[in-house]
Scaffold this motif. Sequence first.
Motif, mmCIF file in Angstrom:
data_model
loop_
_atom_site.group_PDB
_atom_site.id
_atom_site.type_symbol
_atom_site.label_atom_id
_atom_site.label_comp_id
_atom_site.label_asym_id
_atom_site.label_seq_id
_atom_site.Cartn_x
_atom_site.Cartn_y
_atom_site.Cartn_z
ATOM 1 N N HIS A 128 26.747 7.302 -31.448
ATOM 2 C CA HIS A 128 27.893 6.475 -31.041
ATOM 3 C C HIS A 128 27.586 6.000 -29.623
ATOM 4 O O HIS A 128 27.626 6.768 -28.669
ATOM 5 C CB HIS A 128 29.168 7.327 -31.071
ATOM 6 N N HIS A 129 27.251 4.730 -29.475
ATOM 7 C CA HIS A 129 26.682 4.248 -28.205
ATOM 8 C C HIS A 129 27.647 4.390 -27.031
ATOM 9 O O HIS A 129 27.216 4.610 -25.889
ATOM 10 C CB HIS A 129 26.215 2.802 -28.359
ATOM 11 N N LYS A 130 28.940 4.282 -27.290
ATOM 12 C CA LYS A 130 29.890 4.404 -26.181
ATOM 13 C C LYS A 130 30.016 5.850 -25.709
ATOM 14 O O LYS A 130 30.097 6.122 -24.506
ATOM 15 C CB LYS A 130 31.245 3.822 -26.595
ATOM 16 N N ILE A 131 30.012 6.797 -26.662
ATOM 17 C CA ILE A 131 30.033 8.213 -26.270
ATOM 18 C C ILE A 131 28.733 8.579 -25.567
ATOM 19 O O ILE A 131 28.721 9.309 -24.572
ATOM 20 C CB ILE A 131 30.280 9.112 -27.499
ATOM 21 N N GLU A 132 27.613 8.037 -26.050
ATOM 22 C CA GLU A 132 26.316 8.274 -25.396
ATOM 23 C C GLU A 132 26.337 7.742 -23.959
ATOM 24 O O GLU A 132 25.822 8.393 -23.039
ATOM 25 C CB GLU A 132 25.209 7.590 -26.197
ATOM 26 N N LYS A 133 26.928 6.578 -23.763
ATOM 27 C CA LYS A 133 27.007 5.997 -22.415
ATOM 28 C C LYS A 133 27.815 6.909 -21.484
ATOM 29 O O LYS A 133 27.424 7.156 -20.336
ATOM 30 C CB LYS A 133 27.640 4.605 -22.472
ATOM 31 N N ALA A 134 28.954 7.427 -22.000
ATOM 32 C CA ALA A 134 29.777 8.337 -21.190
ATOM 33 C C ALA A 134 28.986 9.583 -20.810
ATOM 34 O O ALA A 134 29.150 10.127 -19.707
ATOM 35 C CB ALA A 134 31.042 8.718 -21.957
ATOM 36 N N PHE A 135 28.105 10.020 -21.707
ATOM 37 C CA PHE A 135 27.283 11.216 -21.452
ATOM 38 C C PHE A 135 26.219 10.946 -20.384
ATOM 39 O O PHE A 135 26.117 11.660 -19.383
ATOM 40 C CB PHE A 135 26.623 11.672 -22.753
ATOM 41 N N TYR A 136 25.443 9.891 -20.578
ATOM 42 C CA TYR A 136 24.312 9.639 -19.672
ATOM 43 C C TYR A 136 24.740 9.024 -18.340
ATOM 44 O O TYR A 136 24.035 9.177 -17.341
ATOM 45 C CB TYR A 136 23.273 8.758 -20.367
#
Length: 335
Positions: A99-107
């Motif tokens: 999920h690219h948005k959750i990944e963005k929040a992570f990184y």
Amino acid sequence: LRGDTSFMDTPELWHGKRIDDIVDFRMKLIRGKYRINVMNADGRIAEYTQEIAMASKPVEMEIEFEKKPRGVIALYDEVQPHGPSAPIKKMWVSNPKVHHKIEKAFYDEMKATEAVLWLYNEGTFVSSIQKAFSAGIFGLQKKFVPTRWSITAVDDIIGKNLVEEVKQYPWLNEFRIYYTKSLDNLWVILMYPSSWQYELIEAWYPNTTWNPLGKEIVLFGDHEYYNGRSKYASIGGCYYAARLASAELLKKERRQAGVVVLREIHPGYIMPVGVWNVRENVRKALRGRAKKFDDMKEAMLFASSLLHIPMHRWIETSSLLKNVLYQRRLEDFLR
């Protein structure tokens, strides 16, 4: 299980399902257990858990358990029912679709509150945000959070943010009643002209989860006025889930109002299915067409026609209804 199992773990899609349906597909999901230090989660299984929490769809995996999973369903008020479970011995996960948005929040190492609000405003399901929050995806220290805590924390963060925006808008200029029914729960929601204030009252019939041996219907609730609460609501996570859903509608309409959510839990509600039930049913009711009235008395009479429990019992339990009905206001003396 093979195939797309996403429906089985997405409460936003469950409205209209029977309790038997929910229990059936939850029992088909096996839950692996593994003990970690939430303050310093490391190791391959912790990493896999975070990868799964960041996935946009069900992940192909293989798990070797230490013993045969037991088929006892676990019930909690905040969390949807859990099926058979067993300790994990080994685990393999294929490359998940992220999920690219959750990944963005992570990184991007967003702070937890910032990540929750950004994902919500980007249209991510609340349940997906809650799973990621629990798996320690957000924040600078990446701590795992117990599932029940993560559910209420996310509802609270989003709800508070919505309420602060709602407080900037003009008052509602009418009295409204919304209504829905699901899983032998009956929901009546009253909105009225006021600065922001909110209350949830639940009425548990005998032979229901929180009133199993009682002979009388038990009513209890919590409320807040314009400045909010300083203590955790005694009614639990349901309070924050219903507040989130109520504030969503007011933000959408750019209006401020008082909100009283009345919930009757009848004997057909044989087990708790999770706080999602509150959030999604209040959302469902508020998507419907409101019945509108010119004054509080008419609105209360109509609400009384929908509810099984006499209105005087709700008023006795409610702080907000007593205040609206009986408190004299300055304008009363100017007429």
